[in-house]
Motif scaffolding. Structure first.
Motif, PDB file in Angstrom:
ATOM      1  N   VAL A  19       0.836  -1.195   0.000  1.00 14.50           N
ATOM      2  CA  VAL A  19       0.000   0.000   0.000  1.00 14.50           C
ATOM      3  C   VAL A  19       0.875   1.250   0.000  1.00 14.50           C
ATOM      4  O   VAL A  19       1.765   1.395   0.843  1.00 14.50           O
ATOM      5  CB  VAL A  19      -0.944   0.012   1.223  1.00 14.50           C
ATOM      6  N   LEU A  20       0.612   2.140  -0.951  1.00 15.90           N
ATOM      7  CA  LEU A  20       1.310   3.425  -1.022  1.00 15.90           C
ATOM      8  C   LEU A  20       0.277   4.521  -0.811  1.00 15.90           C
ATOM      9  O   LEU A  20      -0.730   4.583  -1.514  1.00 15.90           O
ATOM     10  CB  LEU A  20       1.997   3.586  -2.388  1.00 15.90           C
ATOM     11  N   LYS A  38       4.278  17.065   3.023  1.00 18.20           N
ATOM     12  CA  LYS A  38       3.573  16.130   2.154  1.00 18.20           C
ATOM     13  C   LYS A  38       4.537  14.959   1.932  1.00 18.20           C
ATOM     14  O   LYS A  38       5.663  15.163   1.474  1.00 18.20           O
ATOM     15  CB  LYS A  38       3.221  16.811   0.824  1.00 18.20           C
ATOM     16  N   ARG A  39       4.111  13.744   2.294  1.00 23.45           N
ATOM     17  CA  ARG A  39       4.982  12.581   2.193  1.00 23.45           C
ATOM     18  C   ARG A  39       4.230  11.384   1.619  1.00 23.45           C
ATOM     19  O   ARG A  39       3.061  11.169   1.908  1.00 23.45           O
ATOM     20  CB  ARG A  39       5.523  12.166   3.573  1.00 23.45           C
ATOM     21  N   GLU A  40       4.952  10.606   0.810  1.00 19.93           N
ATOM     22  CA  GLU A  40       4.432   9.320   0.358  1.00 19.93           C
ATOM     23  C   GLU A  40       5.005   8.253   1.278  1.00 19.93           C
ATOM     24  O   GLU A  40       6.217   8.215   1.525  1.00 19.93           O
ATOM     25  CB  GLU A  40       4.824   9.062  -1.091  1.00 19.93           C
ATOM     26  N   PRO A 122      12.789   4.550   7.874  1.00 20.13           N
ATOM     27  CA  PRO A 122      11.650   5.277   8.445  1.00 20.13           C
ATOM     28  C   PRO A 122      11.267   6.569   7.726  1.00 20.13           C
ATOM     29  O   PRO A 122      10.217   7.130   8.019  1.00 20.13           O
ATOM     30  CB  PRO A 122      12.100   5.567   9.882  1.00 20.13           C
ATOM     31  N   GLY A 123      12.057   6.998   6.775  1.00 18.29           N
ATOM     32  CA  GLY A 123      11.704   8.196   6.026  1.00 18.29           C
ATOM     33  C   GLY A 123      10.549   7.989   5.062  1.00 18.29           C
ATOM     34  O   GLY A 123       9.931   8.947   4.612  1.00 18.29           O
ATOM     35  N   GLY A 124      10.224   6.733   4.742  1.00 16.95           N
ATOM     36  CA  GLY A 124       9.149   6.516   3.783  1.00 16.95           C
ATOM     37  C   GLY A 124       8.543   5.125   3.807  1.00 16.95           C
ATOM     38  O   GLY A 124       7.619   4.848   3.064  1.00 16.95           O
TER      39      GLY A 124
END
Length: 192
Positions: A19-20, A38-40, A122-124
């Motif tokens: 899931v993205l 705003k992050r994915e 952990p950044g994405g």
């Protein structure tokens, strides 16, 4: 002091393999400043990994398999040497790693030791990885390993000094594997 988070938007981008989602949120810092981000975020579930080691032989069991993400990021043949690992799905971390060990390496491990947990990117990526270790010997060999139907895994039994040297040479570039090999060395289980 923890920051205050206000979720503004949660948009599903993909539900293919995992899931993205795209999140927009406001972060209020300890100084009172509000920053909009705003992050994915990629949710692939949590996983477990295990280092199989043999004190008497001073060896480890690792695997080699194709990893597409490394291929598209400069790993010429896409092959990666790593510790046995898998996603938890609906299993406990210990049940997961026992199942993965027998599927990928062919070893039905006995006592497993939980070492620690770590967020790997952990950044994405949401994944929390559970790290284990277990001693192995030939009496625990149940099958040849190699993974399940959609996997092509080569099982490698390596002398521990060679595995450590492979980190330095760049032959081993997988983070979880490097962490576990260094843990084994620091714990004094095996000798360089």
């Amino acid at each position: 002091m923890p920051a205050h988070i206000k979720l503004i938007k949660d948009k599903l981008l993909s539900e293919n393999w995992f899931v993205l989602r795209n999140y927009t949120y406001e972060l209020t810092t300890s100084s009172g400043e509000t920053i909009r981000h705003k992050r994915e975020i990629y949710d692939r579930g949590n996983g477990a990994t295990i280092l199989l080691y043999n004190r008497e032989k001073n060896s480890v069991v690792l695997i080699r398999q194709f990893r597409m993400a490394t291929f598209v990021n400069g790993n010429e043949n896409g092959m990666l040497i790593e510790t046995c690992a898998g996603l938890l799905d609906d299993d406990s971390p210990e049940d997961c790693i026992r199942k993965e060990a027998i599927e990928e390496t062919g070893y039905a491990v006995g006592k497993v030791e939980k070492l620690f947990e770590a967020y790997m990117s952990p950044g994405g990526v949401t994944e929390l990885l559970h790290f284990f270790a277990a001693e192995y010997d030939e009496s625990q060999r149940d099958n040849a390993g190699g993974g399940v139907e959609d996997e092509s895994i080569e099982v490698l039994e390596l002398p521990f000094p060679q595995a450590l040297a492979m980190i330095k040479s760049g032959e081993i570039r997988d983070g979880k594997t490097i962490m576990l090999l260094q843990y084994a060395q620091q714990a004094g289980w095996l000798h360089a």
